[in-house]
Design a protein around this motif. Structure first.
Motif, PDB file in Angstrom:
ATOM      1  N   GLN A  59       0.827  -1.204   0.000  1.00  0.00           N
ATOM      2  CA  GLN A  59       0.000   0.000   0.000  1.00  0.00           C
ATOM      3  C   GLN A  59       0.868   1.264   0.000  1.00  0.00           C
ATOM      4  N   LEU A  60       1.902   1.291   0.870  1.00  0.00           N
ATOM      5  CA  LEU A  60       2.760   2.482   0.946  1.00  0.00           C
ATOM      6  C   LEU A  60       3.579   2.660  -0.325  1.00  0.00           C
ATOM      7  N   ALA A  61       4.029   1.537  -0.884  1.00  0.00           N
ATOM      8  CA  ALA A  61       4.783   1.628  -2.139  1.00  0.00           C
ATOM      9  C   ALA A  61       3.917   2.207  -3.247  1.00  0.00           C
ATOM     10  N   GLY A  62       2.650   1.805  -3.308  1.00  0.00           N
ATOM     11  CA  GLY A  62       1.750   2.352  -4.308  1.00  0.00           C
ATOM     12  C   GLY A  62       1.547   3.843  -4.142  1.00  0.00           C
ATOM     13  N   TRP A  63       1.365   4.299  -2.878  1.00  0.00           N
ATOM     14  CA  TRP A  63       1.183   5.730  -2.635  1.00  0.00           C
ATOM     15  C   TRP A  63       2.445   6.509  -3.016  1.00  0.00           C
ATOM     16  N   LEU A  64       3.620   6.026  -2.582  1.00  0.00           N
ATOM     17  CA  LEU A  64       4.873   6.701  -2.916  1.00  0.00           C
ATOM     18  C   LEU A  64       5.099   6.735  -4.424  1.00  0.00           C
ATOM     19  N   CYS A  65       4.730   5.641  -5.088  1.00  0.00           N
ATOM     20  CA  CYS A  65       4.909   5.560  -6.535  1.00  0.00           C
ATOM     21  C   CYS A  65       4.026   6.580  -7.249  1.00  0.00           C
ATOM     22  N   VAL A 534     -20.694   3.071  -4.892  1.00  0.00           N
ATOM     23  CA  VAL A 534     -20.165   2.682  -6.198  1.00  0.00           C
ATOM     24  C   VAL A 534     -18.663   2.916  -6.227  1.00  0.00           C
ATOM     25  N   ILE A 535     -17.907   1.878  -6.553  1.00  0.00           N
ATOM     26  CA  ILE A 535     -16.473   2.015  -6.798  1.00  0.00           C
ATOM     27  C   ILE A 535     -16.174   1.448  -8.185  1.00  0.00           C
ATOM     28  N   SER A 536     -15.137   1.945  -8.814  1.00  0.00           N
ATOM     29  CA  SER A 536     -14.784   1.492 -10.154  1.00  0.00           C
ATOM     30  C   SER A 536     -14.008   0.182 -10.092  1.00  0.00           C
ATOM     31  N   ALA A 537     -13.850  -0.443 -11.244  1.00  0.00           N
ATOM     32  CA  ALA A 537     -13.077  -1.682 -11.307  1.00  0.00           C
ATOM     33  C   ALA A 537     -11.628  -1.428 -10.907  1.00  0.00           C
ATOM     34  N   GLN A 538     -11.078  -0.274 -11.284  1.00  0.00           N
ATOM     35  CA  GLN A 538      -9.696   0.040 -10.928  1.00  0.00           C
ATOM     36  C   GLN A 538      -9.554   0.264  -9.427  1.00  0.00           C
ATOM     37  N   GLU A 539     -10.534   0.932  -8.816  1.00  0.00           N
ATOM     38  CA  GLU A 539     -10.492   1.125  -7.370  1.00  0.00           C
ATOM     39  C   GLU A 539     -10.592  -0.209  -6.638  1.00  0.00           C
ATOM     40  N   ALA A 540     -11.429  -1.083  -7.127  1.00  0.00           N
ATOM     41  CA  ALA A 540     -11.535  -2.412  -6.514  1.00  0.00           C
ATOM     42  C   ALA A 540     -10.215  -3.153  -6.603  1.00  0.00           C
ATOM     43  N   SER A 541      -9.540  -3.037  -7.744  1.00  0.00           N
ATOM     44  CA  SER A 541      -8.236  -3.678  -7.914  1.00  0.00           C
ATOM     45  C   SER A 541      -7.210  -3.114  -6.936  1.00  0.00           C
ATOM     46  N   ASP A 542      -7.236  -1.788  -6.756  1.00  0.00           N
ATOM     47  CA  ASP A 542      -6.280  -1.164  -5.837  1.00  0.00           C
ATOM     48  C   ASP A 542      -6.533  -1.606  -4.395  1.00  0.00           C
ATOM     49  N   TYR A 543      -7.810  -1.695  -4.005  1.00  0.00           N
ATOM     50  CA  TYR A 543      -8.128  -2.128  -2.644  1.00  0.00           C
ATOM     51  C   TYR A 543      -7.720  -3.578  -2.410  1.00  0.00           C
ATOM     52  N   LEU A 544      -7.820  -4.403  -3.435  1.00  0.00           N
ATOM     53  CA  LEU A 544      -7.508  -5.821  -3.285  1.00  0.00           C
ATOM     54  C   LEU A 544      -6.011  -6.096  -3.351  1.00  0.00           C
ATOM     55  N   TYR A 545      -5.365  -5.553  -4.378  1.00  0.00           N
ATOM     56  CA  TYR A 545      -3.986  -5.954  -4.669  1.00  0.00           C
ATOM     57  C   TYR A 545      -2.984  -4.823  -4.559  1.00  0.00           C
ATOM     58  N   TYR A 547      -1.720  -0.672  -5.700  1.00  0.00           N
ATOM     59  CA  TYR A 547      -1.474   0.066  -6.944  1.00  0.00           C
ATOM     60  C   TYR A 547      -0.559  -0.741  -7.855  1.00  0.00           C
ATOM     61  N   GLN A 548      -0.771  -0.598  -9.172  1.00  0.00           N
ATOM     62  CA  GLN A 548       0.069  -1.328 -10.114  1.00  0.00           C
ATOM     63  C   GLN A 548       0.590  -0.400 -11.196  1.00  0.00           C
ATOM     64  N   ILE A 549       1.687  -0.824 -11.818  1.00  0.00           N
ATOM     65  CA  ILE A 549       2.268  -0.122 -12.956  1.00  0.00           C
ATOM     66  C   ILE A 549       2.016  -0.967 -14.200  1.00  0.00           C
ATOM     67  N   GLY A 550       1.496  -0.362 -15.229  1.00  0.00           N
ATOM     68  CA  GLY A 550       1.186  -1.099 -16.447  1.00  0.00           C
ATOM     69  C   GLY A 550      -0.311  -1.084 -16.720  1.00  0.00           C
ATOM     70  N   ASP A 551      -0.679  -1.666 -17.849  1.00  0.00           N
ATOM     71  CA  ASP A 551      -2.079  -1.632 -18.273  1.00  0.00           C
ATOM     72  C   ASP A 551      -2.775  -2.988 -18.123  1.00  0.00           C
ATOM     73  N   SER A 552      -2.185  -3.897 -17.363  1.00  0.00           N
ATOM     74  CA  SER A 552      -2.828  -5.198 -17.146  1.00  0.00           C
ATOM     75  C   SER A 552      -4.047  -5.013 -16.251  1.00  0.00           C
ATOM     76  N   ARG A 553      -5.223  -5.437 -16.749  1.00  0.00           N
ATOM     77  CA  ARG A 553      -6.452  -5.269 -15.969  1.00  0.00           C
ATOM     78  C   ARG A 553      -6.640  -6.458 -15.023  1.00  0.00           C
ATOM     79  N   ARG A 554      -6.998  -6.139 -13.805  1.00  0.00           N
ATOM     80  CA  ARG A 554      -7.170  -7.172 -12.790  1.00  0.00           C
ATOM     81  C   ARG A 554      -8.632  -7.410 -12.444  1.00  0.00           C
ATOM     82  N   THR A 555      -9.447  -6.422 -12.580  1.00  0.00           N
ATOM     83  CA  THR A 555     -10.889  -6.561 -12.364  1.00  0.00           C
ATOM     84  C   THR A 555     -11.622  -5.984 -13.567  1.00  0.00           C
TER      85      THR A 555
END
Length: 677
Positions: A59-65, A534-545, A547-555
């Protein structure tokens, strides 16, 4: 006020009347905590902010990134957060465990059945009717009237005959009429006189008329309704009595006239003082039935033998046709009301004549209870088993198991049930056996065990912060141990270069950590997570896994899984992002359909938007349709150990194999108490 409920071990538990759920780990009844996009502190619900349980370093790495790649007003916090991230990275954390199943639903229905499919099961209704010995009669065709009114040539008088042998071999005329039409034009005595004259005029000396041939005793009256369809099946012909030709709509609007006409061998009618005239079902349809366009299929099937309907479709059309008609159960002061009224489920008893097996009427049961008993007694078509998977188009009937129209446009025969209805409760809930069930998590997003496609670059990125830390420590030790000499020895220069280079790598370590945990999720532990709002698919991905770098969709968004779903018009089958915008723009609460919720499934990686009046805590797999499974999301009512249907989603059928099978569950019925919605 204390509220009593029972756990699966039948131990009582007292608590305040709040939203509750069964803990999937302990089986205890607990207060429900609902994570919400915008928590309402004044709500009766125990709402909290949406929270993630992904590893702290991730989580912290995603925020710093994000701050490094997109500087903002929060950039000044970077130097304070980075040390915490580094400590979290180096301190071993508890890794989430992997499981092959969703969290189980541990509660079961613990009450007694009002009516049971099996005669071996205890049934409150059967016991009240004296049928609790397991020998209740079910096959009821070819019965006969218990009374006929017969003309005695010697005495020149009419007599009510109840001798079984005489009744069984006597040809007779069955009479049908509209009570309000007759009373408005005369009296019951005038009706009886008219029937007797018409019977003799047609060459018969016996007739059946409910005014004279039904018992007044409630128990005996139930027996008469039990065999009502056979009265018209076995009659030589059915005589329709009208005051005049304009009385057809009044007659055709009664509950009982449809089965009386359809089940008769032959139809004749008498209007006023006119002669008795033969008439066909097709002619009756144009004169008496206001929904001729909807009932033409039934009329053609019975009247001409053309356009044959499949039995399942025909029975459903018959049910809807009878339900459109006026019941006499409210006319308790009339003679018709006293003979065929007093039954809340009168329409069901009119319908049952079309079924192979019938049920004994019960004045205490509701329409839905009687309908469930009728369907259980005639299980060839599995009507109730299929219907439980349908999503009512009219949301006001969401708690009732009977559904006329499906929100997704499916017909009843499109649904392949995976459960069996084995009984109904006193509250009107269907009791199901063979369900696969999963608990829905509401308090936060869990720490999910998952796997991504592990490339060499991601493995290197994952290891680089740890290697850089070791190099930094080694370089610092070398530099400190050699710094006392001047000029600096080469070893000290090497140590300084090592420390400086590794420090640069450590500054960019959040990017390496984030990249290492990015990529397509190929496997994740099964979880169903709910969010109010209502949360978006990207927000759901961030809460689960994280933050990510790249365009690979997780949800992903569902293409057809909910009423708010929108399919993409690309060459791939997937949901369109417009459903998120539509859900976001929709009012957060609708008085009829309820609050807006989001459901996230980690197995299929799909996000669903739906409305419900209460947060559903249980997901039941009950059938499949059109290439998708039918999953019922239900809330729990612990006082009765029953479930209340909140919505129905179309989710991939394969996720059901990740669900545990559960014991009996009671679904539907009438909600009670403060949280009846």
């Amino acid at each position: 006020m204390n509220h009593e409920c029972y756990n699966s071990q039948l131990k009582p538990f007292y608590h305040r009347k709040t939203l509750r759920y069964t803990s999937p780990s302990s089986g205890k009844c607990k207060r429900l905590i609902v994570q919400s996009v915008n928590p309402n502190l004044n709500s009766d619900w125990n709402e909290d902010n949406v929270r993630s349980n992904a590893p702290l370093s991730t989580q912290l790495a995603g925020w710093l990134c994000r701050v490094m790649l997109n500087p903002s007003y929060e950039t000044f916090l970077w130097l304070f957060i980075w040390p915490i991230y580094f400590i979290a990275l180096l301190v071993p954390s508890r890794r989430p465990t992997f499981s092959h199943y969703y969290k189980p639903y541990l509660m079961r229905f613990v009450g007694q059945l009002w009516a049971a499919r099996s005669p071996r099961e205890y049934s409150l209704q059967a016991r009240a009717a004296g049928e609790d010995d397991g020998h209740a009669r079910r096959v009821t065709h070819a019965l006969y009237p218990r009374f006929l009114v017969v003309y005695d040539n010697n005495r020149r008088d009419w007599t009510r005959v109840d001798a079984e042998a005489a009744v069984r071999r006597k040809p007779y005329v069955a009479v049908t009429y509209c009570y309000s039409d007759v009373i408005n034009s005369g009296s019951t005595e005038a009706l009886i006189e008219q029937v007797r004259n018409a019977t003799l005029d047609q060459g018969f000396d016996a007739y059946w008329l409910d005014l004279e041939c039904l018992f007044e005793d409630p128990a005996q009256k139930a027996q008469d309704l039990y065999r009502m369809s056979d009265v018209y099946r076995l009659a030589s012909f059915t005589l329709i009595i009208l005051t005049n030709e304009s009385a057809w709509p009044a007659w055709g609007g009664r509950v009982w006239t449809l089965p009386e006409a359809l089940l008769s061998r032959e139809l004749r009618y008498k209007a006023g003082n006119n002669a008795v005239t033969p008439i066909s079902l097709i002619q009756i349809a144009s004169l008496a039935y206001s929904h001729h366009d909807e009932e033409s299929h039934i009329i053609n099937s019975y009247g001409l033998g053309k356009d044959p309907l499949e039995r399942l479709e025909r029975n459903l059309q018959l049910k809807e046709a009878i339900w459109r008609r006026q019941s006499s159960s409210s006319q308790l002061t009339s003679q018709e009301g006293s003979s065929q009224g007093r039954y809340r489920a009168e329409k069901v008893y009119a319908l049952m004549g079309f079924f192979e097996h019938r049920i004994l009427p019960n004045a205490e049961e509701t329409e839905l209870q009687a309908l469930a008993r009728l369907f259980m007694a005639n299980d060839n078509d599995r009507i109730a088993d299929r219907m439980i998977s349908m999503f009512p188009r009219d949301r006001r009937g969401i708690n009732q198991w009977y559904t006329k129209e499906d929100e997704y446009g499916a017909k009843l025969w499109d649904i392949e049930p995976t459960v069996q209805v084995i009984g109904i409760t006193s509250n009107g809930s269907l009791v199901l056996d063979g369900c696969r069930a999963a608990a829905i998590r509401w308090k936060n997003f869990p720490s999910v065990a998952y796997a991504t496609r592990r490339t060499i670059r991601r493995l290197l990125a994952h290891a680089l912060p740890y290697v850089a830390s070791a190099v930094f420590v080694a370089g610092a030790v070398i530099l400190i141990s050699s710094i006392h000499a001047f000029p600096l020895p080469p070893l000290a220069v090497v140590g300084g270069i090592m420390a400086a280079f590794s420090l640069i790598l450590l500054i960019f370590a959040p990017i390496f950590t984030t990249y290492a945990h990015s990529g397509r999720v190929v496997l994740a532990r099964p979880w169903l997570i709910g969010v109010k709002g209502v949360i978006s698919a990207q927000e759901a991905s961030d809460y689960l896994y994280g933050y990510q770098i790249g365009d690979s969709r997780r949800t992903f968004y569902t293409p057809s899984g909910s009423p708010l779903a929108r399919p993409s018009d690309s060459k791939f089958r997937e949901g369109h992002v417009s459903q998120y915008d539509a859900a976001l723009a929709a009012p957060p609460f609708d008085p009829i359909e309820g609050h807006m919720f989001t459901l996230v499934d980690t197995i299929s990686g799909t996000v669903y938007y739906f409305r419900a009046h209460r947060p559903p805590t249980v997901c039941l797999f009950t059938g499949s349709e059109g290439g998708q499974g039918r999953f019922i999301l239900a809330s729990e009512e612990c006082s009765s150990s029953e479930l209340r249907r909140q919505t129905v989603l179309r989710m991939p059928s394969y996720i059901s194999v990740y669900m545990h099978t559960c014991d009996w569950v009671a679904l539907g019925g009438k909600p009670s108490g403060r949280y009846k919605q």
